[in-house]
Design an enzyme around this catalytic site. Sequence first.
Site, short mmCIF file in Angstrom:
data_model
loop_
_atom_site.label_atom_id
_atom_site.label_comp_id
_atom_site.label_asym_id
_atom_site.label_seq_id
_atom_site.Cartn_x
_atom_site.Cartn_y
_atom_site.Cartn_z
N CYS A 18 0.84 -1.22 0.00
CA CYS A 18 0.00 0.00 0.00
C CYS A 18 0.87 1.26 0.00
CB CYS A 18 -0.94 -0.03 1.20
SG CYS A 18 -1.94 1.47 1.33
N CYS A 61 -0.43 4.14 2.19
CA CYS A 61 -0.27 3.94 3.63
C CYS A 61 1.19 4.14 4.05
CB CYS A 61 -0.68 2.53 4.06
SG CYS A 61 -2.14 1.88 3.29
N ASP A 62 2.11 3.63 3.28
CA ASP A 62 3.51 3.55 3.71
C ASP A 62 4.48 4.43 2.92
OD1 ASP A 62 2.70 1.59 5.51
OD2 ASP A 62 2.90 0.00 4.01
#
Length: 306
Positions: free
Chosen positions: A132, A135-136
């Site tokens: 992701c 997200c990261d």
Amino acid sequence: MIDIAIVGGGPAAYTAAIFAGRAGLNTIVYESELIAGKITSIPQIENYPGFPEGISGEELSDRLHKQAEKFGVDTVYNEVKEIRLNGKYKEILIDSGETIKAKAVILAMGETARKLGCPGEGKFLGKGVSYCAICDGAFFKGKNVAVIGGGDAALSSALYLCRLVKKLYLIHRRNDLRAIKILQDKLKQQCEKGELVLNHEVKEIQGKKFVNGILVQNKETEEVNRIDVDGVFIYIGSEPNTKIVREIVKVDEQGYIVTNEKMETSCPGIYAAGDVRKKDLRQLITAAADGAIAAFQARRYIEMYY
Ligand code: NAP
């Protein structure tokens, strides 16, 4: 006893929830981390009608939750472990140990990221390996990363990461990218830090405490090279989250749920919607449409049999 239990957390689940709630049906969505819907990992959605400027997956998901809530639908954040048939009722067993009886069920569990299966992938999960970018991605500001895959998800995530990282390698197993042309063109035009590594397979993800490189093999020459990267973002497609229902509804050879155009599965009173379903076009708009149809048909089913 509730009217409709919806299993899932993406646009199919929440569109079904909006339609069911608005029709006055007592509806609960069962959402777990696993099936929270891959929508939240999409940085920018450009092809959902009505959003000419685009919208982030996270914002759209948030709006869907609010809209379902407005029509009286509750979300229970717990994993569904099993669905049992008990006469004409369906029993939903959730992780907390509770069992809920429902008149109809809508399955909208979506898909989960496919794994590369190479050494290092599991070991470095959360330590440089991610599925992701949104997200990261921020952890890799100014660093070198590799994006694995050649589809729309890989390219749209590469475009997102490009703004953050120092250098980005897009590694794909064939010479032709699968992604739509507009994304390929954008990557060429907007990602100067990007380098295409085509016809290569990832053989290993290496590191000490964190990822520090990958071994890739040229499929033609079989030559193996190391590329120094701090992060590896894997986008090689998905697999359906249908393990819990394979005994009660018909699935295809890949595990996707077979339905007709009313979203009816092989089991009366159980409907499927979105990416979990065998279909040609897995997109937000088709997931939402499936959800609306499933809720409409579930209402008819309840009116007819209860
Ligand atoms: P996808 O279209 O199935 O692409 C998966 C990619 O991973 C393909 O390039 C495939 O290679 C590669 N791949 C598969 N297994 C592999 C393996 N074991 N090792 C290495 N590479 C592997 O999946 P997706 O990109 O996740 O997209 C799924 C759906 O969501 C599509 O319908 C897509 O249009 C949609 N989507 C749309 C957007 C958007 O911005 N509109 C964003 C994300 C997703 P091959 O090409 O060789 O098969």
